[in-house]
Motif scaffolding. Structure first.
Motif, PDB file in Angstrom:
ATOM      1  N   LEU A  38       0.701  -1.185   0.031  1.00  0.00           N
ATOM      2  CA  LEU A  38       0.100   0.055  -0.110  1.00  0.00           C
ATOM      3  C   LEU A  38       0.702   1.290   0.028  1.00  0.00           C
ATOM      4  N   TYR A  39       1.917   1.264   0.819  1.00  0.00           N
ATOM      5  CA  TYR A  39       2.676   2.594   0.885  1.00  0.00           C
ATOM      6  C   TYR A  39       4.124   2.605   0.296  1.00  0.00           C
ATOM      7  N   ALA A  40       4.699   1.482  -0.176  1.00  0.00           N
ATOM      8  CA  ALA A  40       6.022   1.691  -0.825  1.00  0.00           C
ATOM      9  C   ALA A  40       5.738   2.194  -2.186  1.00  0.00           C
ATOM     10  N   PRO A  41       4.829   1.990  -2.905  1.00  0.00           N
ATOM     11  CA  PRO A  41       4.791   2.763  -4.261  1.00  0.00           C
ATOM     12  C   PRO A  41       4.914   4.289  -3.995  1.00  0.00           C
ATOM     13  N   ILE A  42       4.408   5.026  -2.960  1.00  0.00           N
ATOM     14  CA  ILE A  42       4.206   6.276  -2.480  1.00  0.00           C
ATOM     15  C   ILE A  42       5.676   6.720  -2.033  1.00  0.00           C
ATOM     16  N   ALA A  43       6.147   5.740  -1.090  1.00  0.00           N
ATOM     17  CA  ALA A  43       7.526   6.207  -0.557  1.00  0.00           C
ATOM     18  C   ALA A  43       8.782   6.179  -1.499  1.00  0.00           C
ATOM     19  N   ARG A  44       8.643   5.233  -2.402  1.00  0.00           N
ATOM     20  CA  ARG A  44       9.624   5.191  -3.343  1.00  0.00           C
ATOM     21  C   ARG A  44       9.979   6.431  -4.240  1.00  0.00           C
ATOM     22  N   ARG A  45      11.197   6.620  -4.434  1.00  0.00           N
ATOM     23  CA  ARG A  45      11.380   7.894  -5.084  1.00  0.00           C
ATOM     24  C   ARG A  45      11.907   7.603  -6.714  1.00  0.00           C
ATOM     25  N   SER A  46      10.864   7.749  -7.521  1.00  0.00           N
ATOM     26  CA  SER A  46      11.251   7.419  -8.932  1.00  0.00           C
ATOM     27  C   SER A  46      10.279   8.353 -10.038  1.00  0.00           C
ATOM     28  N   GLY A  47      10.854   9.672  -9.876  1.00  0.00           N
ATOM     29  CA  GLY A  47      10.298  10.496 -11.030  1.00  0.00           C
ATOM     30  C   GLY A  47       8.873  10.891 -10.251  1.00  0.00           C
ATOM     31  N   GLN A  48       8.328  11.635 -11.318  1.00  0.00           N
ATOM     32  CA  GLN A  48       7.029  12.307 -10.873  1.00  0.00           C
ATOM     33  C   GLN A  48       6.028  11.301 -10.466  1.00  0.00           C
ATOM     34  N   PHE A  49       5.138  11.476  -9.266  1.00  0.00           N
ATOM     35  CA  PHE A  49       4.292  10.441  -8.738  1.00  0.00           C
ATOM     36  C   PHE A  49       2.981  11.511  -8.138  1.00  0.00           C
ATOM     37  N   VAL A  50       1.975  10.985  -8.703  1.00  0.00           N
ATOM     38  CA  VAL A  50       0.744  11.640  -8.305  1.00  0.00           C
ATOM     39  C   VAL A  50      -0.285  10.532  -7.796  1.00  0.00           C
ATOM     40  N   GLN A 201      -5.569  12.605 -16.796  1.00  0.00           N
ATOM     41  CA  GLN A 201      -4.628  11.467 -16.971  1.00  0.00           C
ATOM     42  C   GLN A 201      -3.374  11.518 -16.101  1.00  0.00           C
ATOM     43  N   LEU A 202      -3.280  12.268 -15.254  1.00  0.00           N
ATOM     44  CA  LEU A 202      -2.305  12.546 -14.397  1.00  0.00           C
ATOM     45  C   LEU A 202      -1.776  11.623 -13.027  1.00  0.00           C
ATOM     46  N   VAL A 203      -3.051  11.035 -12.888  1.00  0.00           N
ATOM     47  CA  VAL A 203      -2.887  10.374 -11.340  1.00  0.00           C
ATOM     48  C   VAL A 203      -2.479   8.905 -11.547  1.00  0.00           C
ATOM     49  N   ASP A 204      -1.378   8.746 -10.883  1.00  0.00           N
ATOM     50  CA  ASP A 204      -0.953   7.340 -10.830  1.00  0.00           C
ATOM     51  C   ASP A 204      -1.738   6.362  -9.955  1.00  0.00           C
ATOM     52  N   ALA A 233     -16.236   3.524 -18.744  1.00  0.00           N
ATOM     53  CA  ALA A 233     -16.226   3.778 -17.496  1.00  0.00           C
ATOM     54  C   ALA A 233     -14.672   3.200 -17.074  1.00  0.00           C
ATOM     55  N   ARG A 234     -13.871   4.081 -16.052  1.00  0.00           N
ATOM     56  CA  ARG A 234     -12.589   3.638 -15.925  1.00  0.00           C
ATOM     57  C   ARG A 234     -12.757   2.243 -15.162  1.00  0.00           C
ATOM     58  N   ARG A 235     -11.611   1.486 -15.393  1.00  0.00           N
ATOM     59  CA  ARG A 235     -11.515   0.104 -14.797  1.00  0.00           C
ATOM     60  C   ARG A 235     -10.102  -0.264 -14.295  1.00  0.00           C
ATOM     61  N   PRO A 236      -9.896   0.408 -13.417  1.00  0.00           N
ATOM     62  CA  PRO A 236      -8.582   0.311 -12.677  1.00  0.00           C
ATOM     63  C   PRO A 236      -8.014  -1.045 -12.230  1.00  0.00           C
ATOM     64  N   GLU A 237      -6.740  -1.364 -12.162  1.00  0.00           N
ATOM     65  CA  GLU A 237      -6.562  -2.360 -11.561  1.00  0.00           C
ATOM     66  C   GLU A 237      -6.570  -2.074  -9.968  1.00  0.00           C
ATOM     67  N   ARG A 254      -2.422   4.266 -13.585  1.00  0.00           N
ATOM     68  CA  ARG A 254      -1.402   4.373 -14.420  1.00  0.00           C
ATOM     69  C   ARG A 254      -1.492   3.165 -15.658  1.00  0.00           C
ATOM     70  N   VAL A 255      -1.439   1.961 -14.683  1.00  0.00           N
ATOM     71  CA  VAL A 255      -1.778   0.694 -15.612  1.00  0.00           C
ATOM     72  C   VAL A 255      -3.053   0.583 -16.495  1.00  0.00           C
ATOM     73  N   GLU A 256      -3.967   1.114 -16.053  1.00  0.00           N
ATOM     74  CA  GLU A 256      -5.258   1.453 -16.704  1.00  0.00           C
ATOM     75  C   GLU A 256      -5.251   2.304 -17.897  1.00  0.00           C
ATOM     76  N   ALA A 257      -4.485   3.347 -17.812  1.00  0.00           N
ATOM     77  CA  ALA A 257      -4.386   4.284 -18.813  1.00  0.00           C
ATOM     78  C   ALA A 257      -3.554   3.635 -19.831  1.00  0.00           C
ATOM     79  N   GLN A 258      -2.250   2.906 -19.464  1.00  0.00           N
ATOM     80  CA  GLN A 258      -1.573   2.186 -20.445  1.00  0.00           C
ATOM     81  C   GLN A 258      -2.409   1.124 -21.177  1.00  0.00           C
TER      82      GLN A 258
END
Ligand SMILES: NC(=O)c1ccc[n+]([C@@H]2O[C@H](COP(=O)([O-])OP(=O)(O)OC[C@H]3O[C@@H](n4cnc5c(N)ncnc54)[C@H](OP(=O)(O)O)[C@@H]3O)[C@@H](O)[C@H]2O)c1
Length: 275
Positions: A38-50, A201-204, A233-237, A254-258
């Protein structure tokens, strides 16, 4: 659904990741790592993250019609929000939230550093008496349209050009924050502001934190551009986490947009076949 516990050891580990100063700590063999996905994707530093986060009731409301939004989230939902604040560089709200709630946007319900506070105030209606302008806390950045009179007092001002519809481009907002080394951003509300970032389309990641109350009327947490068909409709993972008083739906937009970019017409075809 995974139950999440945030131990002191894991929280310190996440704060280390967030600082990016040292490699991840060596964890004890019996460390409870349930909070990492839940939290590691937010904590990791890898460029812009929203990250966008909405705290809502079972029926999708974020406040009563009178605007009472104080206790929508349970205590663990509030701790979750404060952890998210502690893991990002900046927290963004619309001026509507400042006018309605007068928030401080600081980290109080978890150990950690408070983020820089950013208010999108296109038309210059941020109250001079807003708590965040007067509490001596983290810096405040106010983002206005460049045709609005500049106001001084307790904050940095960023002026951006309006788009054709009179609004500010969320992409321009993020670029201005990136220029100031604020690359990981929590868009905390309200619905108007979050929805503009999602539509662009800017939210990860979108965290929908659901508290077991039914309000029955009042504003919804997200109001995207209307669609005609459910196939649009949006169908995110989605991963679902039990954090205690609340349930968090962690949506990977992000995965959904790709996926949508790679297969633009597939879902239309599937819906037509099953109708
Ligand atoms: N439960 C939760 O998670 C949560 C979190 C935060 C807030 N809230 C609640 O949400 C409510 C406020 O939400 P809201 O949707 O009404 O307002 P909001 O999103 O806080 O603010 C919207 C306003 O901000 C400005 N704005 C934001 N993005 C902009 C952009 N890209 N371009 C131009 N202007 C932009 C506009 O100001 P102008 O109108 O001046 O142009 C817009 O009307 C409150 O009741 C608050 O309690 C709930």
């Amino acid at each position: 659904m995974q139950s999440v516990r945030v131990t002191d050891e894991m929280w310190q580990h996440l704060l280390s990741l967030r600082e990016g100063l040292i490699g991840p700590r060596v964890l004890s063999p019996d460390a409870d790592v349930s909070c990492l996905p839940l939290y590691a994707p937010i904590a990791r530093r890898s460029g812009q993250f929203v990250l966008a986060q909405v705290g809502q009731s079972l029926d999708g409301r974020i406040a009563t019609p009178m605007g009472d939004a104080q206790d929508v989230s349970g205590s663990d939902g509030i701790a979750h929000l404060h952890r998210c604040r502690a893991l990002v560089d900046a927290v963004v709200v619309g001026v509507g939230t400042v006018v309605a709630d007068d928030p401080s946007l600081s980290v109080r319900a978890a150990p950690g550093r408070s983020p820089v506070r950013v208010v999108v105030d296109c038309n210059g209606r941020m109250p001079h008496r807003a708590k965040m302008l007067n509490d001596g806390g983290m810096p405040v950045i106010v983002i206005q349209a460049d045709d609005v009179a500049r106001r001084n007092g307790g904050h940095e001002l960023i002026s951006l050009p309006r788009q054709a519809d009179g609004s500010l481009s969320p992409r321009d907002i993020l670029a201005a924050l990136t220029e100031r080394d604020l690359t990981s951003v929590l868009v905390e509300g309200g619905a108007n502001t979050i929805s503009r970032f999602i539509d662009a389309q800017l939210v990860d990641r979108l965290h929908v934190s659901v508290s077991p109350i039914i309000i029955g009327s009042g504003p919804a947490g997200i109001r995207l551009t209307p669609i005609d068909r459910l196939s649009q409709a949006r169908r995110p993972e989605v991963q679902v986490y039990n954090i205690g008083t609340d349930i968090v739906f962690d949506c990977n937009l992000r995965v959904e947009a790709q996926r949508a970019a790679a297969l633009p017409d597939c879902e239309d075809i599937l819906m037509a076949d099953t109708a």
